[in-house]
Design a protein around this motif. Structure first.
Motif, PDB file in Angstrom:
ATOM      1  N   GLY A  40       0.991  -1.350   0.032  1.00 22.31           N
ATOM      2  CA  GLY A  40      -0.003   0.153  -0.010  1.00 22.31           C
ATOM      3  C   GLY A  40       0.835   1.301  -0.182  1.00 22.31           C
ATOM      4  N   LYS A  41       1.918   1.027   0.682  1.00 23.95           N
ATOM      5  CA  LYS A  41       2.908   2.565   0.926  1.00 23.95           C
ATOM      6  C   LYS A  41       3.392   2.647  -0.615  1.00 23.95           C
ATOM      7  CE  LYS A  41       6.878   3.854   3.229  1.00 23.95           C
ATOM      8  NZ  LYS A  41       7.896   3.790   4.408  1.00 23.95           N
ATOM      9  N   ALA A  42       3.918   1.449  -1.212  1.00 21.98           N
ATOM     10  CA  ALA A  42       4.615   1.517  -2.460  1.00 21.98           C
ATOM     11  C   ALA A  42       3.546   1.975  -3.614  1.00 21.98           C
ATOM     12  CB  ALA A  42       4.955   0.305  -2.938  1.00 21.98           C
ATOM     13  N   SER A  43       2.401   1.966  -3.657  1.00 23.14           N
ATOM     14  CA  SER A  43       1.161   2.291  -4.390  1.00 23.14           C
ATOM     15  C   SER A  43       1.091   3.790  -4.063  1.00 23.14           C
ATOM     16  CB  SER A  43       0.011   1.538  -4.262  1.00 23.14           C
ATOM     17  OG  SER A  43       0.080   0.198  -4.508  1.00 23.14           O
ATOM     18  N   LEU A  44       0.974   4.175  -3.064  1.00 19.68           N
ATOM     19  CA  LEU A  44       0.792   5.366  -2.568  1.00 19.68           C
ATOM     20  C   LEU A  44       2.076   6.698  -3.127  1.00 19.68           C
ATOM     21  CD1 LEU A  44      -0.954   7.735  -1.432  1.00 19.68           C
ATOM     22  CD2 LEU A  44       0.123   7.357   0.728  1.00 19.68           C
TER      23      LEU A  44
ATOM     24  N   LYS B 235      -9.973  11.949 -11.540  1.00 21.38           N
ATOM     25  CA  LYS B 235     -10.034  10.525 -10.907  1.00 21.38           C
ATOM     26  C   LYS B 235      -8.768  10.049 -10.299  1.00 21.38           C
ATOM     27  CE  LYS B 235     -11.088   5.687 -12.514  1.00 21.38           C
ATOM     28  NZ  LYS B 235     -11.005   4.889 -13.748  1.00 21.38           N
ATOM     29  N   VAL B 236      -7.632  10.635 -10.800  1.00 21.98           N
ATOM     30  CA  VAL B 236      -6.439  10.404 -10.337  1.00 21.98           C
ATOM     31  C   VAL B 236      -6.227  10.809  -8.799  1.00 21.98           C
ATOM     32  CG1 VAL B 236      -4.056  10.807 -10.445  1.00 21.98           C
ATOM     33  CG2 VAL B 236      -5.319  10.045 -12.299  1.00 21.98           C
ATOM     34  N   GLN B 237      -6.571  12.018  -8.766  1.00 26.50           N
ATOM     35  CA  GLN B 237      -6.715  13.049  -7.488  1.00 26.50           C
ATOM     36  C   GLN B 237      -7.540  12.114  -6.567  1.00 26.50           C
ATOM     37  OE1 GLN B 237      -4.929  15.285  -6.382  1.00 26.50           O
ATOM     38  NE2 GLN B 237      -4.013  16.100  -8.008  1.00 26.50           N
ATOM     39  N   LYS B 238      -8.686  11.696  -6.970  1.00 26.05           N
ATOM     40  CA  LYS B 238      -9.660  11.018  -5.982  1.00 26.05           C
ATOM     41  C   LYS B 238      -9.104   9.866  -5.431  1.00 26.05           C
ATOM     42  CE  LYS B 238     -14.217   9.189  -5.822  1.00 26.05           C
ATOM     43  NZ  LYS B 238     -15.672   8.953  -6.459  1.00 26.05           N
ATOM     44  N   GLU B 239      -8.181   9.064  -6.240  1.00 31.95           N
ATOM     45  CA  GLU B 239      -7.709   7.840  -6.028  1.00 31.95           C
ATOM     46  C   GLU B 239      -6.728   8.157  -4.904  1.00 31.95           C
ATOM     47  OE1 GLU B 239      -4.835   4.241  -8.159  1.00 31.95           O
ATOM     48  OE2 GLU B 239      -5.701   5.876  -9.369  1.00 31.95           O
ATOM     49  N   LYS B 240      -5.839   9.109  -5.205  1.00 33.16           N
ATOM     50  CA  LYS B 240      -4.637   9.428  -3.940  1.00 33.16           C
ATOM     51  C   LYS B 240      -5.554   9.583  -2.705  1.00 33.16           C
ATOM     52  CE  LYS B 240      -1.486  12.810  -2.899  1.00 33.16           C
ATOM     53  NZ  LYS B 240      -0.694  14.207  -3.263  1.00 33.16           N
ATOM     54  N   LYS B 241      -6.516  10.444  -2.744  1.00 30.89           N
ATOM     55  CA  LYS B 241      -7.331  10.638  -1.374  1.00 30.89           C
ATOM     56  C   LYS B 241      -7.612   9.264  -1.078  1.00 30.89           C
ATOM     57  CE  LYS B 241      -8.747  15.424  -2.492  1.00 30.89           C
ATOM     58  NZ  LYS B 241     -10.053  16.312  -2.720  1.00 30.89           N
ATOM     59  N   GLN B 242      -8.127   8.443  -1.584  1.00 31.22           N
ATOM     60  CA  GLN B 242      -8.428   7.072  -1.093  1.00 31.22           C
ATOM     61  C   GLN B 242      -7.484   6.250  -0.341  1.00 31.22           C
ATOM     62  OE1 GLN B 242     -10.551   5.384  -4.393  1.00 31.22           O
ATOM     63  NE2 GLN B 242     -12.696   6.345  -3.958  1.00 31.22           N
ATOM     64  N   LEU B 243      -6.364   6.286  -1.204  1.00 28.58           N
ATOM     65  CA  LEU B 243      -5.035   5.622  -0.921  1.00 28.58           C
ATOM     66  C   LEU B 243      -4.727   6.127   0.514  1.00 28.58           C
ATOM     67  CD1 LEU B 243      -3.108   4.906  -4.227  1.00 28.58           C
ATOM     68  CD2 LEU B 243      -3.992   3.449  -2.655  1.00 28.58           C
TER      69      LEU B 243
ATOM     70  N   GLN C 113      -3.969   3.940   3.820  1.00 25.05           N
ATOM     71  CA  GLN C 113      -2.796   3.725   3.988  1.00 25.05           C
ATOM     72  C   GLN C 113      -2.538   4.280   5.726  1.00 25.05           C
ATOM     73  OE1 GLN C 113      -0.754   1.849   2.991  1.00 25.05           O
ATOM     74  NE2 GLN C 113       1.036   1.982   3.759  1.00 25.05           N
ATOM     75  N   THR C 114      -3.581   5.411   5.801  1.00 29.41           N
ATOM     76  CA  THR C 114      -3.711   5.914   7.318  1.00 29.41           C
ATOM     77  C   THR C 114      -4.189   5.014   8.317  1.00 29.41           C
ATOM     78  OG1 THR C 114      -3.765   8.125   6.542  1.00 29.41           O
ATOM     79  CG2 THR C 114      -4.265   7.634   8.880  1.00 29.41           C
ATOM     80  N   ASP C 115      -5.410   4.361   7.714  1.00 30.33           N
ATOM     81  CA  ASP C 115      -5.903   3.345   8.719  1.00 30.33           C
ATOM     82  C   ASP C 115      -5.252   2.049   8.748  1.00 30.33           C
ATOM     83  OD1 ASP C 115      -8.135   4.906   8.873  1.00 30.33           O
ATOM     84  OD2 ASP C 115      -9.443   3.960   7.203  1.00 30.33           O
ATOM     85  N   HIS C 116      -4.463   1.695   7.709  1.00 27.10           N
ATOM     86  CA  HIS C 116      -3.735   0.566   7.716  1.00 27.10           C
ATOM     87  C   HIS C 116      -2.258   0.703   8.757  1.00 27.10           C
ATOM     88  CE1 HIS C 116      -1.609  -3.082   5.152  1.00 27.10           C
ATOM     89  NE2 HIS C 116      -1.720  -3.332   6.535  1.00 27.10           N
ATOM     90  N   TYR C 117      -1.919   1.900   8.586  1.00 28.03           N
ATOM     91  CA  TYR C 117      -0.768   2.329   9.565  1.00 28.03           C
ATOM     92  C   TYR C 117      -1.092   2.100  10.916  1.00 28.03           C
ATOM     93  CZ  TYR C 117       2.217   5.682  12.237  1.00 28.03           C
ATOM     94  OH  TYR C 117       3.251   6.079  13.140  1.00 28.03           O
ATOM     95  N   LYS C 118      -2.210   2.747  11.368  1.00 28.82           N
ATOM     96  CA  LYS C 118      -2.760   2.382  12.867  1.00 28.82           C
ATOM     97  C   LYS C 118      -3.143   0.929  13.138  1.00 28.82           C
ATOM     98  CE  LYS C 118      -5.463   7.069  12.657  1.00 28.82           C
ATOM     99  NZ  LYS C 118      -6.673   7.575  12.872  1.00 28.82           N
TER     100      LYS C 118
END
Length: 389
Positions: A145-149, A256-264, A268-273
């Motif tokens: 997930g980090k690499a994708s972001l 769409k790309v910007q929206k994808e970034k916000k979702q990622l 990733q924030t949730d995954h981090y926690k």
């Protein structure tokens, strides 16, 4: 940096006297701090089973320390090297590992002393293997997930030649009608003059004097140029020949790309926690298991070295690494009588002693405990090679 020495000596008159001498010496010289290390009465089993168990516990000890070290390194990775944050999340039942070890109490609820030692070993082994397996999968998912972001951020935050233009281009900058369209062209800084003198000639259907520089960075600028739609393909080909780079731009795609970034970012924030919480919990659980594993090793080695029924005394010594040699000499002086061969060639003696290597054989039983897992960092999940015991 402090070292922990977990030692065991027989519970006989001579050893008790030597222990009292040891306490007096280390108190007088500040050579070390001494703590009782209470190990309950355990079901020892037969001698043959203890020999096998000794080897199994040695392998488990190495594996467990490796998994704990990798948990610490994963915390260090996700927290970007912040030592303070890592220390906050590497507690064992609310205290640091050093504090837990020096105030050790056997957890009878988790490791019932009514069970044979082999069953206690299996309980710990099962937990260690499960954590090692899950650590690999969780760290892989987090890193993916980090690499994708990061990949998407590079796409959005690169130079004007390749980054997303969504948040930079306004709709009013574009001319779009039934016949006309606007192209966005990246022009290197050194080619500005060449662009101005040639862009109208790249196609017969370019609107004269329509070039406008909209954006600029250290590499070059984005120029808008208006032309008839039917001339787009011809213009792109000629622009490429002149080393001008027409940016493919679609407002809907860019949004769409910007929206994808916000979702990622949210994911990733949730995954981090979740990942940090998992690492924190399992560092504590595995550290508890590891110190109990050390206690099992002391018990088994005491049975093998000092005989059955098991009568021994376990002590935990905390010494500065600079004092290690002095402490070793003092222990050898006090307890050398337990096995005079320990002063001979260790390579010759240790080969026949279960659970001991040539470098760690002493006349008394001794296990070192490393409580600082922030040293010698590894890559996350490196050297995790679970094996069933």
């Amino acid at each position: 940096m402090a070292d922990l020495w977990l030692i065991s000596v027989p519970l006989d008159k001579t050893s008790i006297t030597s222990v009292e001498k040891l306490k007096h010496v280390i108190t007088r010289t500040n050579l070390a701090s001494c703590f009782m290390f209470p190990i309950p009465d355990l079901k020892e089993g037969i001698l043959d089973s203890l020999l096998t168990l000794s080897d199994d516990l040695s392998q488990m000890d190495t594996l467990t320390e490796s998994v704990i070290r990798n948990i610490c390194q994963c915390l260090r990775d996700v927290m970007e090297g912040s030592r303070d944050k890592v220390l906050e999340n590497t507690l064992v039942n609310g205290v640091d590992l050093l504090g837990y070890a020096t105030r050790f109490e056997w957890d009878k609820a988790k490791y019932p002393t009514t069970n044979p030692v082999t069953c206690l070993k299996d309980l710990i082994n099962k937990d260690v293997l499960q954590v090692a397996k899950e650590l690999k999968s969780r760290s892989a998912a987090y890193n993916s997930g980090k690499a994708s972001l990061q990949s998407l951020e590079r796409k959005l935050d690169g130079t004007l030649q390749n980054r997303s233009l969504t948040d930079l281009i306004r709709k009013e900058d574009l001319v779009v009608s039934e016949y006309l369209t606007t192209l966005l062209v990246f022009v290197p800084r050194r080619s500005y003059a060449h662009w101005e003198s040639t862009y109208e000639c790249l196609s017969d259907l370019v609107v004269p004097r329509s070039s406008r520089k909209l954006l600029e960075d250290k590499e070059g600028g984005i120029f808008a140029v208006t032309l008839f739609k039917k001339a787009v393909c011809d213009f792109k080909g000629k622009a490429q020949e002149n080393k001008f780079f027409v940016r493919e731009y679609c407002l809907e795609v860019e949004e769409k790309v910007q929206k994808e970034k916000k979702q990622l970012i949210v994911q990733q924030t949730d995954h981090y926690k979740v990942f940090v919480h998992w690492l924190k919990v399992h560092f504590s659980q595995l550290s508890v298991a590891w110190i109990h594993l050390k206690a099992l090793r002391v018990f088994v080695e005491s049975a093998l070295r000092y005989g059955l029924p098991v009568r021994y005394q376990a002590l935990l010594l905390q010494a500065d690494r600079k004092q290690s040699k002095r402490l070793e000499d003092e222990l050898a002086s006090l307890f050398g009588y337990l096995d005079p061969t320990a002063t001979a060639s260790k390579a010759e003696v240790a080969g026949d002693i279960p659970g001991f290597s040539a470098q760690e054989y002493f006349s008394y039983i001794c296990f070192h405990i490393n409580t600082n897992f922030l040293e010698n960092p590894l890559n996350c999940t490196e050297n995790l090679k679970p094996s069933s015991l």
